[in-house]
Design a protein around this motif. Structure first.
Motif, PDB file in Angstrom:
ATOM      1  N   SER A  18      19.795  24.235  37.589  1.00  9.55           N
ATOM      2  CA  SER A  18      19.848  22.892  36.999  1.00  9.55           C
ATOM      3  C   SER A  18      20.657  21.928  37.858  1.00  9.55           C
ATOM      4  O   SER A  18      20.366  20.744  37.903  1.00  9.55           O
ATOM      5  N   ARG A  19      21.659  22.429  38.553  1.00  9.57           N
ATOM      6  CA  ARG A  19      22.432  21.580  39.468  1.00  9.57           C
ATOM      7  C   ARG A  19      21.583  21.122  40.651  1.00  9.57           C
ATOM      8  O   ARG A  19      21.797  20.056  41.196  1.00  9.57           O
ATOM      9  N   GLY A  50      18.275  20.749  40.498  1.00 10.97           N
ATOM     10  CA  GLY A  50      17.080  20.058  40.026  1.00 10.97           C
ATOM     11  C   GLY A  50      15.914  21.027  39.988  1.00 10.97           C
ATOM     12  O   GLY A  50      16.010  22.184  40.380  1.00 10.97           O
ATOM     13  N   ASP A  77      10.082  21.713  43.546  1.00 12.76           N
ATOM     14  CA  ASP A  77       8.977  20.780  43.754  1.00 12.76           C
ATOM     15  C   ASP A  77       7.613  21.393  43.454  1.00 12.76           C
ATOM     16  O   ASP A  77       6.638  20.684  43.324  1.00 12.76           O
TER      17      ASP A  77
END
Length: 175
Positions: free
Chosen positions: A32-33, A35, A38
């Motif tokens: 989560s840090r 992100g 892709d």
């Protein structure tokens, strides 16, 4: 992964459940840090696993460097994301059952080092088998009974003798 570690080393089932949740949350927080990945099919990012791997095993890396010994595996860069997750999980499972031995970080590093070598050999073999280090006479496995209990008994004996000794240190070599 945790089921294999439980089978191979005989960790307690409650420890398995606790550490499974612990590792999942650590990796998820790390992810989560960073992100979301892709890709359309999100998977755990290699960077998230590496962050947790380096943080959790930092003391082990320092221990190896201080003793001038090789890590239990050839190179951190050469091992896969899955192996890193195995090593993180193994470390936490050892720590989870270590009781008062967890306050001896060098001892935890030593146990981890030897068990990581054993795990590496089992994973390379590609066939799950019981670890020799944790095997009981009846053929079952129990990490707590085979590894932690003897260390704890030694600590207790040394502690009992410390009241009889004069001086400020404990002599471990005579046990």
């Amino acid at each position: 992964m945790f089921d294999l570690l439980e089978f191979v080393f005989g960790f307690q089932s409650d420890n398995i459940k606790n550490q499974r949740e612990n590792v999942i949350l650590l990796v998820a927080n790390s992810q989560s840090r960073l992100g979301l990945p892709d890709e359309r099919d999100p998977k755990i990012d290699e960077k998230a696993v590496n962050m947790v791997y380096k943080k959790v095993l930092d003391n082990y890396f320092k221990w190896c460097k201080y003793l001038r010994i090789r890590m239990a595996w050839n190179s951190s860069d050469a091992i896969t994301r899955e192996r890193k997750l195995f090593l993180i999980s193994l470390y936490f499972l050892i720590w989870g059952e270590a009781a008062n031995v967890r306050f001896l970080p060098e001892c935890i590093c030593y146990i981890f080092h030897n068990m990581a070598k054993e795990l590496d050999a089992i994973l390379d073999r590609g066939e799950a088998c019981v670890a020799e280090s944790c095997k009981l006479e009846n053929g079952s496995v129990a990490f707590l009974e085979q590894i932690i209990h003897p260390i704890y008994e030694t600590i207790v004996k040394v502690g009992d003798r410390s009241g009889e000794q004069k001086g400020d240190y404990l002599e471990l070599s005579s046990t």
